[in-house]
Design a protein around this motif. Structure first.
Motif, mmCIF file in Angstrom:
data_model
loop_
_atom_site.group_PDB
_atom_site.id
_atom_site.type_symbol
_atom_site.label_atom_id
_atom_site.label_comp_id
_atom_site.label_asym_id
_atom_site.label_seq_id
_atom_site.Cartn_x
_atom_site.Cartn_y
_atom_site.Cartn_z
ATOM 1 N N VAL A 308 0.852 -1.188 0.000
ATOM 2 C CA VAL A 308 0.000 0.000 0.000
ATOM 3 C C VAL A 308 0.887 1.236 0.000
ATOM 4 O O VAL A 308 1.857 1.301 0.771
ATOM 5 C CB VAL A 308 -0.926 0.020 1.236
ATOM 6 N N GLN A 309 0.593 2.153 -0.878
ATOM 7 C CA GLN A 309 1.359 3.420 -0.936
ATOM 8 C C GLN A 309 1.379 4.061 0.464
ATOM 9 O O GLN A 309 0.325 4.169 1.099
ATOM 10 C CB GLN A 309 0.661 4.337 -1.937
ATOM 11 N N ASN A 310 2.605 4.477 0.886
ATOM 12 C CA ASN A 310 2.810 4.969 2.265
ATOM 13 C C ASN A 310 1.822 6.032 2.712
ATOM 14 O O ASN A 310 1.347 6.033 3.840
ATOM 15 C CB ASN A 310 4.213 5.590 2.392
ATOM 16 N N ASP A 311 1.556 6.981 1.779
ATOM 17 C CA ASP A 311 0.742 8.125 2.204
ATOM 18 C C ASP A 311 -0.766 7.920 1.977
ATOM 19 O O ASP A 311 -1.533 8.867 2.050
ATOM 20 C CB ASP A 311 1.217 9.392 1.489
ATOM 21 N N ALA A 312 -1.165 6.661 1.712
ATOM 22 C CA ALA A 312 -2.595 6.415 1.468
ATOM 23 C C ALA A 312 -3.338 6.314 2.788
ATOM 24 O O ALA A 312 -3.952 5.303 3.121
ATOM 25 C CB ALA A 312 -2.779 5.151 0.645
ATOM 26 N N THR A 313 -3.286 7.410 3.546
ATOM 27 C CA THR A 313 -3.874 7.348 4.887
ATOM 28 C C THR A 313 -5.232 8.033 4.957
ATOM 29 O O THR A 313 -5.918 7.952 5.958
ATOM 30 C CB THR A 313 -2.941 8.034 5.910
ATOM 31 N N ARG A 314 -5.592 8.727 3.846
ATOM 32 C CA ARG A 314 -6.890 9.423 3.877
ATOM 33 C C ARG A 314 -7.636 9.172 2.572
ATOM 34 O O ARG A 314 -7.943 10.101 1.826
ATOM 35 C CB ARG A 314 -6.669 10.920 4.086
ATOM 36 N N VAL A 315 -7.899 7.897 2.318
ATOM 37 C CA VAL A 315 -8.571 7.536 1.067
ATOM 38 C C VAL A 315 -10.083 7.608 1.272
ATOM 39 O O VAL A 315 -10.607 7.087 2.258
ATOM 40 C CB VAL A 315 -8.156 6.120 0.623
ATOM 41 N N ILE A 316 -10.753 8.294 0.340
ATOM 42 C CA ILE A 316 -12.211 8.446 0.502
ATOM 43 C C ILE A 316 -12.951 7.298 -0.182
ATOM 44 O O ILE A 316 -12.730 7.023 -1.369
ATOM 45 C CB ILE A 316 -12.690 9.793 -0.096
ATOM 46 N N CYS A 317 -13.792 6.628 0.575
ATOM 47 C CA CYS A 317 -14.633 5.565 0.006
ATOM 48 C C CYS A 317 -15.735 5.202 0.997
ATOM 49 O O CYS A 317 -15.739 5.678 2.129
ATOM 50 C CB CYS A 317 -13.799 4.327 -0.311
ATOM 51 N N ASP A 318 -16.669 4.373 0.502
ATOM 52 C CA ASP A 318 -17.667 3.803 1.413
ATOM 53 C C ASP A 318 -17.032 2.522 1.942
ATOM 54 O O ASP A 318 -16.814 1.570 1.190
ATOM 55 C CB ASP A 318 -18.945 3.507 0.622
ATOM 56 N N ILE A 319 -16.717 2.527 3.207
ATOM 57 C CA ILE A 319 -15.911 1.434 3.774
ATOM 58 C C ILE A 319 -16.586 0.071 3.612
ATOM 59 O O ILE A 319 -15.950 -0.929 3.299
ATOM 60 C CB ILE A 319 -15.552 1.727 5.262
ATOM 61 N N HIS A 320 -17.908 0.067 3.760
ATOM 62 C CA HIS A 320 -18.635 -1.189 3.667
ATOM 63 C C HIS A 320 -18.517 -1.777 2.254
ATOM 64 O O HIS A 320 -18.212 -2.963 2.069
ATOM 65 C CB HIS A 320 -20.099 -0.911 4.021
ATOM 66 N N LEU A 321 -18.719 -0.909 1.261
ATOM 67 C CA LEU A 321 -18.618 -1.375 -0.126
ATOM 68 C C LEU A 321 -17.185 -1.763 -0.468
ATOM 69 O O LEU A 321 -16.945 -2.765 -1.143
ATOM 70 C CB LEU A 321 -19.120 -0.294 -1.101
ATOM 71 N N PHE A 322 -16.215 -0.959 0.013
ATOM 72 C CA PHE A 322 -14.822 -1.265 -0.320
ATOM 73 C C PHE A 322 -14.419 -2.620 0.247
ATOM 74 O O PHE A 322 -13.760 -3.428 -0.414
ATOM 75 C CB PHE A 322 -13.874 -0.177 0.199
ATOM 76 N N GLU A 323 -14.846 -2.881 1.467
ATOM 77 C CA GLU A 323 -14.482 -4.156 2.078
ATOM 78 C C GLU A 323 -15.075 -5.306 1.265
ATOM 79 O O GLU A 323 -14.408 -6.314 1.020
ATOM 80 C CB GLU A 323 -14.995 -4.201 3.523
ATOM 81 N N SER A 324 -16.308 -5.128 0.819
ATOM 82 C CA SER A 324 -16.916 -6.204 0.054
ATOM 83 C C SER A 324 -16.207 -6.371 -1.303
ATOM 84 O O SER A 324 -16.066 -7.487 -1.799
ATOM 85 C CB SER A 324 -18.426 -5.965 -0.035
ATOM 86 N N VAL A 325 -15.708 -5.263 -1.889
ATOM 87 C CA VAL A 325 -14.933 -5.358 -3.138
ATOM 88 C C VAL A 325 -13.678 -6.193 -2.910
ATOM 89 O O VAL A 325 -13.423 -7.183 -3.608
ATOM 90 C CB VAL A 325 -14.544 -3.936 -3.640
#
Ligand code: ATP
Ligand code: MG
Length: 430
Positions: A308-325
């Protein structure tokens, strides 16, 4: 159609005629005498009053009648009390010329001679009264303007009608949206929007049909197995046999339950009114955590690595959907990988990119778009089926909800590569 058209045409003609008539009236009421034209008149009036002042008042009327007879100019002497209007009288009092207009359309220029007398010059203006020919010409003129307007409106009306018919046919459950509207038509963008809407509805109907077909088909198999097991249980001769049947029935119930859950999960994503719960997440912690928990579900001997890219600490997404992806992609990879799975996440050119790769057989190029459809499985294993063919459909819908896209390629590891991209600031559309 022709009746509509004729109605509209007549309306335009009548409106134009009324506007023209109104304009005439207004001009009549508000038009002021042109000062350029009035100057010689004023000079003449001034000369005449001077001339009158040199003669006794008793002779004024005769004198003026003589001038009128000689020159053909319509002048008269009025008594001041014959003049109406405070404004006019005031002007005359100041020695200025006053103008009066009679209801018959005559206009008068007045000038005070003395306290009792006023000199009046009458000009018979051609009153804007139209004859039949005038009216006919005016009407023809406006009819022509209306005709030009109609030529402009006609294609618009025709195209709107075509669109209306196509929409009505579509609404009649024909599910075929055919509106032959040319690209240069003014309502072409509207027709395109309709087409897109129709395509979306088609897609939804097809996907619901697929879903109900698949669900009924998927449920039928465990149901008939359960019936068979119940028959066996009824004739069981030992407790062990009975227990065996019950345990098979339980497995079938679980299968149906799993199908219902998966279908419901997918149908939520197909809803038109889904709203994303967007927030910032630290992917440097989230991805390893999901990978770790998925590790338990994959076959032994398969290693999952994540970068994971080091600075990917504030990625915007719907966490529920992302987890299912990510989970769906990991399940797939886990099912097909020979020994390794690679998960990577990076932000590039305004896009978040999640890649899941494996060293399995990969997905043939000609099947890559098909596998995103719901209930499509390429080579379902014989015997007890695994999965429902919903995983990649869920992945695609979830990413599309983030305004992104998913594509399948070949991994350097030799197997499938699934790459999901979505904008760093998702717009929550599909
Ligand atoms: N990593 C992969 N390698 C090879 N084939 C794959 C891979 N991922 C998916 N596929 C193929 O694509 C098909 C569709 O995948 P999808 O995830 O939609 O359904 P599924 O995994 O079969 O079932 P479900 O996800 O509902 O449990 C799979 O049946 C499989 O044939
Ligand atoms: Mg799957």
């Amino acid at each position: 159609m022709a009746r509509h058209f004729l109605g509209l045409y007549l309306l335009i003609v009548v409106t134009l005629a009324v506007v023209s008539w109104g304009q005439d009236r207004l001009l009549q009421v508000y038009s002021k005498p042109d000062p350029g034209e009035m100057r010689p008149v004023a000079a003449m009036m001034s000369l005449l009053t001077d001339r009158l002042h040199q003669a006794p008042p008793e002779s004024w009327r005769n004198l003026i009648a003589g001038v009128a007879a000689r020159t053909g100019v319509d002048v008269e002497v009025f008594a001041t009390h014959e003049i109406a209007g405070a404004d006019t009288l005031e002007k005359l009092g100041r020695g200025e010329n006053a103008y009066m207009r009679s209801s018959q359309g005559d206009s008068w220029v007045l000038k005070r001679i003395d306290d009792e007398h006023v000199l009046a010059l009458r000009s018979r203006e051609p009153v804007a009264k139209r004859g039949v020919l005038d009216w006919a010409v005016t009407l023809l003129f406006y009819a022509l303007i209306a005709l030009v307007l109609m030529f402009w409106i006609w294609p618009l009306t025709r195209d709107l009608r075509t669109l209306e018919k196509a929409a009505a046919q579509y609404g009649n459950r024909n599910w075929q949206f055919a509106a032959p509207i040319k690209q240069h038509s003014q309502i072409y963008p509207l027709a395109q929007t309709f087409r897109k809407m129709a395509a979306r509805i088609d897609g939804l109907i097809a996907s619901h049909q697929d879903m109900s077909n698949a669900v009924s088909h998927e449920i039928k198999t465990p149901l008939s197995r359960m019936q068979f097991e119940i028959e066996l249980a009824r004739h069981a001769t030992s407790v062990a046999e009975l227990k065996g049947s019950l345990s098979n029935i339980k497995t079938d119930i679980e299968a149906i339950d799993g199908l219902v859950k998966a279908t419901l999960g997918y149908s939520i994503l197909e809803r038109a009114d889904l709203t994303l719960n967007l927030s910032e997440h630290d992917f440097t912690a989230l991805i390893p955590a999901i990978v770790q928990s998925a590790q338990g579900d994959v076959r032994g001997g398969i290693a999952i690595t994540s970068t994971v890219q080091n600075d990917a600490t504030r990625v915007i997404c719907d966490i529920h959907l992302f987890e299912s992806v990510l989970r769906n992609l990991l399940y797939n990879a886990g099912r097909y990988a020979a020994s390794q799975i690679k998960v990577s996440f990076a932000v590039r050119a305004g896009l978040n990119e999640l890649r899941v790769e494996d060293d399995g057989p990969g997905i043939p190029e000609d099947q890559r778009s098909r596998v995103f459809q719901s209930f499509v499985q390429l080579n379902p294993q014989a015997g007890r089926k695994v999965g429902y063919g919903l995983g990649l459909a869920i992945v695609k819908r979830a990413i599309e909800w983030h305004g992104g896209d998913v594509r399948i390629g070949e991994s350097a590891l030799g197997g499938a590569l699934v790459a999901a991209n979505w904008p760093v600031t998702p717009t929550s559309t599909r």
